[in-house]
Design a protein around this motif. Structure first.
Motif, PDB file in Angstrom:
ATOM      1  N   MET A 248       0.723  -1.344  -0.031  1.00  0.00           N
ATOM      2  CA  MET A 248       0.107  -0.087   0.025  1.00  0.00           C
ATOM      3  C   MET A 248       0.877   1.280   0.006  1.00  0.00           C
ATOM      4  SD  MET A 248      -2.992   1.286   2.846  1.00  0.00           S
ATOM      5  CE  MET A 248      -3.437  -0.164   3.244  1.00  0.00           C
ATOM      6  N   TYR A 249       0.438   2.197  -0.723  1.00  0.00           N
ATOM      7  CA  TYR A 249       1.153   3.347  -0.889  1.00  0.00           C
ATOM      8  C   TYR A 249       1.434   3.912   0.718  1.00  0.00           C
ATOM      9  CZ  TYR A 249       2.412   8.010  -2.874  1.00  0.00           C
ATOM     10  OH  TYR A 249       2.726   8.948  -3.493  1.00  0.00           O
ATOM     11  N   ASP A 250       2.284   4.575   1.115  1.00  0.00           N
ATOM     12  CA  ASP A 250       2.274   4.988   2.461  1.00  0.00           C
ATOM     13  C   ASP A 250       1.303   6.036   3.095  1.00  0.00           C
ATOM     14  OD1 ASP A 250       3.341   4.918   5.159  1.00  0.00           O
ATOM     15  OD2 ASP A 250       5.408   4.812   4.425  1.00  0.00           O
ATOM     16  N   VAL A 251       0.293   5.756   3.085  1.00  0.00           N
ATOM     17  CA  VAL A 251      -0.949   6.518   3.553  1.00  0.00           C
ATOM     18  C   VAL A 251      -0.447   7.284   4.926  1.00  0.00           C
ATOM     19  CG1 VAL A 251      -3.332   6.827   4.249  1.00  0.00           C
ATOM     20  CG2 VAL A 251      -2.558   5.489   1.968  1.00  0.00           C
ATOM     21  N   VAL A 252      -0.087   6.389   5.845  1.00  0.00           N
ATOM     22  CA  VAL A 252      -0.195   7.139   7.155  1.00  0.00           C
ATOM     23  C   VAL A 252       1.242   7.957   7.327  1.00  0.00           C
ATOM     24  CG1 VAL A 252       0.917   6.051   9.554  1.00  0.00           C
ATOM     25  CG2 VAL A 252      -1.328   4.806   8.454  1.00  0.00           C
ATOM     26  N   LYS A 253       2.266   7.727   6.769  1.00  0.00           N
ATOM     27  CA  LYS A 253       3.307   8.416   6.618  1.00  0.00           C
ATOM     28  C   LYS A 253       2.889   9.962   5.930  1.00  0.00           C
ATOM     29  CE  LYS A 253       7.968   8.876   4.579  1.00  0.00           C
ATOM     30  NZ  LYS A 253       7.427   9.064   3.114  1.00  0.00           N
ATOM     31  N   ASN A 254       2.299   9.839   4.762  1.00  0.00           N
ATOM     32  CA  ASN A 254       2.052  10.922   4.075  1.00  0.00           C
ATOM     33  C   ASN A 254       1.055  11.706   4.893  1.00  0.00           C
ATOM     34  OD1 ASN A 254       3.302  10.157   1.960  1.00  0.00           O
ATOM     35  ND2 ASN A 254       1.527   8.912   0.946  1.00  0.00           N
ATOM     36  N   LEU A 255       0.078  11.065   5.496  1.00  0.00           N
ATOM     37  CA  LEU A 255      -0.959  11.838   6.223  1.00  0.00           C
ATOM     38  C   LEU A 255      -0.465  12.583   7.282  1.00  0.00           C
ATOM     39  CD1 LEU A 255      -4.191  12.250   7.181  1.00  0.00           C
ATOM     40  CD2 LEU A 255      -3.883  10.208   8.415  1.00  0.00           C
ATOM     41  N   GLU A 256       0.499  11.878   8.062  1.00  0.00           N
ATOM     42  CA  GLU A 256       1.331  12.825   9.156  1.00  0.00           C
ATOM     43  C   GLU A 256       1.989  13.797   8.908  1.00  0.00           C
ATOM     44  OE1 GLU A 256       2.999   9.337  10.965  1.00  0.00           O
ATOM     45  OE2 GLU A 256       1.458   8.893  12.524  1.00  0.00           O
TER      46      GLU A 256
ATOM     47  N   SER B 179      -7.039  30.381   3.502  1.00  0.00           N
ATOM     48  CA  SER B 179      -7.871  28.759   3.737  1.00  0.00           C
ATOM     49  C   SER B 179      -7.869  28.397   4.919  1.00  0.00           C
ATOM     50  CB  SER B 179      -7.197  27.804   2.531  1.00  0.00           C
ATOM     51  OG  SER B 179      -7.696  26.659   2.974  1.00  0.00           O
ATOM     52  N   ASN B 180      -8.991  27.772   5.392  1.00  0.00           N
ATOM     53  CA  ASN B 180      -9.109  26.989   6.634  1.00  0.00           C
ATOM     54  C   ASN B 180      -9.781  25.742   6.392  1.00  0.00           C
ATOM     55  OD1 ASN B 180     -11.861  27.420   6.409  1.00  0.00           O
ATOM     56  ND2 ASN B 180     -11.883  28.996   8.112  1.00  0.00           N
ATOM     57  N   MET B 181      -9.571  25.336   5.025  1.00  0.00           N
ATOM     58  CA  MET B 181     -10.178  23.888   4.871  1.00  0.00           C
ATOM     59  C   MET B 181      -9.275  23.432   3.505  1.00  0.00           C
ATOM     60  SD  MET B 181     -14.011  22.690   4.291  1.00  0.00           S
ATOM     61  CE  MET B 181     -14.501  22.631   6.026  1.00  0.00           C
ATOM     62  N   VAL B 182      -8.475  22.552   3.514  1.00  0.00           N
ATOM     63  CA  VAL B 182      -7.901  22.026   2.417  1.00  0.00           C
ATOM     64  C   VAL B 182      -8.402  20.603   2.091  1.00  0.00           C
ATOM     65  CG1 VAL B 182      -5.773  23.452   2.663  1.00  0.00           C
ATOM     66  CG2 VAL B 182      -5.924  21.124   3.802  1.00  0.00           C
ATOM     67  N   ARG B 183      -8.366  20.457   0.784  1.00  0.00           N
ATOM     68  CA  ARG B 183      -8.894  19.059   0.178  1.00  0.00           C
ATOM     69  C   ARG B 183      -7.779  18.316  -0.330  1.00  0.00           C
ATOM     70  NH1 ARG B 183     -11.926  23.392  -2.206  1.00  0.00           N
ATOM     71  NH2 ARG B 183     -10.586  22.517  -4.081  1.00  0.00           N
ATOM     72  N   ILE B 184      -7.366  17.643   0.224  1.00  0.00           N
ATOM     73  CA  ILE B 184      -6.074  16.832  -0.272  1.00  0.00           C
ATOM     74  C   ILE B 184      -6.217  15.218  -0.404  1.00  0.00           C
ATOM     75  CG2 ILE B 184      -3.421  16.580   0.191  1.00  0.00           C
ATOM     76  CD1 ILE B 184      -3.614  19.051   1.897  1.00  0.00           C
ATOM     77  N   GLY B 185      -5.798  14.887  -1.889  1.00  0.00           N
ATOM     78  CA  GLY B 185      -5.808  13.408  -1.955  1.00  0.00           C
ATOM     79  C   GLY B 185      -4.564  13.126  -2.509  1.00  0.00           C
ATOM     80  N   THR B 186      -4.089  13.193  -3.670  1.00  0.00           N
ATOM     81  CA  THR B 186      -2.938  12.746  -4.364  1.00  0.00           C
ATOM     82  C   THR B 186      -1.760  12.522  -3.137  1.00  0.00           C
ATOM     83  OG1 THR B 186      -3.293  13.396  -6.401  1.00  0.00           O
ATOM     84  CG2 THR B 186      -1.229  12.636  -6.192  1.00  0.00           C
ATOM     85  N   LYS B 187      -1.402  13.746  -2.422  1.00  0.00           N
ATOM     86  CA  LYS B 187      -0.358  13.678  -1.348  1.00  0.00           C
ATOM     87  C   LYS B 187      -0.414  12.816  -0.217  1.00  0.00           C
ATOM     88  CE  LYS B 187       2.527  17.238   0.615  1.00  0.00           C
ATOM     89  NZ  LYS B 187       3.688  17.709  -0.319  1.00  0.00           N
ATOM     90  N   ILE B 188      -1.858  12.498  -0.180  1.00  0.00           N
ATOM     91  CA  ILE B 188      -2.007  11.564   0.905  1.00  0.00           C
ATOM     92  C   ILE B 188      -2.104   9.995   0.459  1.00  0.00           C
ATOM     93  CG2 ILE B 188      -3.344  10.645   2.906  1.00  0.00           C
ATOM     94  CD1 ILE B 188      -4.261  13.573   2.938  1.00  0.00           C
ATOM     95  N   PHE B 189      -3.043  10.009  -0.532  1.00  0.00           N
ATOM     96  CA  PHE B 189      -3.131   8.489  -0.942  1.00  0.00           C
ATOM     97  C   PHE B 189      -2.497   8.174  -2.395  1.00  0.00           C
ATOM     98  CE2 PHE B 189      -7.133   9.939   0.986  1.00  0.00           C
ATOM     99  CZ  PHE B 189      -7.102   9.134   2.356  1.00  0.00           C
ATOM    100  N   GLY B 190      -1.772   9.157  -2.935  1.00  0.00           N
ATOM    101  CA  GLY B 190      -0.921   8.647  -3.959  1.00  0.00           C
ATOM    102  C   GLY B 190      -1.775   8.966  -5.285  1.00  0.00           C
ATOM    103  N   PRO B 191      -1.331   8.548  -6.557  1.00  0.00           N
ATOM    104  CA  PRO B 191      -1.861   8.997  -7.597  1.00  0.00           C
ATOM    105  C   PRO B 191      -3.302   7.937  -7.859  1.00  0.00           C
ATOM    106  CG  PRO B 191       0.391   7.671  -8.132  1.00  0.00           C
ATOM    107  CD  PRO B 191       0.222   8.101  -6.718  1.00  0.00           C
ATOM    108  N   ARG B 192      -4.324   8.753  -8.458  1.00  0.00           N
ATOM    109  CA  ARG B 192      -5.613   7.909  -8.598  1.00  0.00           C
ATOM    110  C   ARG B 192      -5.424   7.177  -9.857  1.00  0.00           C
ATOM    111  NH1 ARG B 192      -6.937  12.742  -6.068  1.00  0.00           N
ATOM    112  NH2 ARG B 192      -6.828  13.822  -7.916  1.00  0.00           N
TER     113      ARG B 192
END
Ligand SMILES: *Cc1c(COP(=O)(O)O)cnc(C)c1O
Length: 223
Positions: A1-9, A208-221
């Motif tokens: 799995m893409y390193d979701v936990v590390k990226n999230l942190e 901004s006080n609300m960011v919408r982040i996908g790729t940087k956490i979960f990797g390429p779609r």
């Protein structure tokens, strides 16, 4: 799995205080969401009604789901029963429909109005004039089952960081004007949803006080 936990942190550590993270999990398997959930993330965003419905069924019920995609009016009824926020409201008609469907299930849905500032004309959203027209027409004030909580926007998909910063700054100024004119003293009108994987640092610098982040956490779609 893409390193979701590390990226999230890493992403969480990079956010200024007071900025909420909406982890954009569209097209990613539920195992990725579970990994982020195990680290305490509870706020996720999806952009397709059917995919969101399936994930809502499969995953823990204390997840708060934001619908971030373009919502067709006739699809509102499917997500209104469980979604926590609809971020991209781009017409009075859609707002009316969300209100109607929310009344049916006894809920009040938080929504954001989607601004179109970016240069591309392919993107959805309302121009600043259209937003003001919607708010000037006072119909929304009678809607008891929706609550307008702020603005959402996407910057142009370009490399010119100064241009991106200008677009976020325009959104921020508009937010302040709208707050003062239509939502003065309303605690809940406070969300400024801008910033994605490639530009959230600029977005945070521009209010901004609300960011919408996908790729940087979960990797390429994988579409
Ligand atoms: C997919 C999407 C995002 C996340 O984009 P990333 O570049 O993967 O961070 C944010 N906002 C909206 C509206 C999206 O559709």
């Amino acid at each position: 799995m893409y390193d979701v936990v590390k990226n999230l942190e890493e992403v969480l550590a990079s956010l200024p205080p007071g900025v909420q993270l909406v982890a954009i999990s569209k097209y990613h398997p539920k195992e990725y969401i579970e990994a982020a959930y195990a680290k305490g993330q509870r706020l996720f965003g999806e952009s397709h009604e059917q995919e969101l419905r399936q994930k809502h069924i499969d995953l823990p019920k204390d997840i708060r789901w934001h619908f971030i995609g373009h919502l067709q009016t006739n699809k509102a009824k499917y997500i209104v029963p469980y979604v926590s926020m609809i971020e991209a409201v781009d017409s009075l008609k859609l707002l009316q429909e969300i209100n109607k469907q929310a009344a049916k299930v006894g809920r009040t849905i938080d929504v954001l109005l989607e601004l179109h500032i970016a240069q591309e004309d392919t993107k959805y959203g309302m121009t600043p004039d259209e937003v003001c027209r919607l708010l000037d027409d006072e119909e929304w004030r009678q809607m008891e089952n929706v609550r307008i909580c702020g603005l959402m926007m996407m910057a142009s998909n370009i490399d010119d960081r100064q241009q991106i910063a200008r677009e976020f700054a325009t959104a921020n100024k508009l937010f302040n004007d709208i707050k003062a004119k239509y939502f003065k003293g309303d605690e809940y009108f406070r969300c400024k949803s801008w910033g994605m994987s490639d530009d959230y640092d600029i977005a945070c610098a521009e209010g901004s006080n609300m960011v919408r982040i996908g790729t940087k956490i979960f990797g390429p779609r994988i579409y």
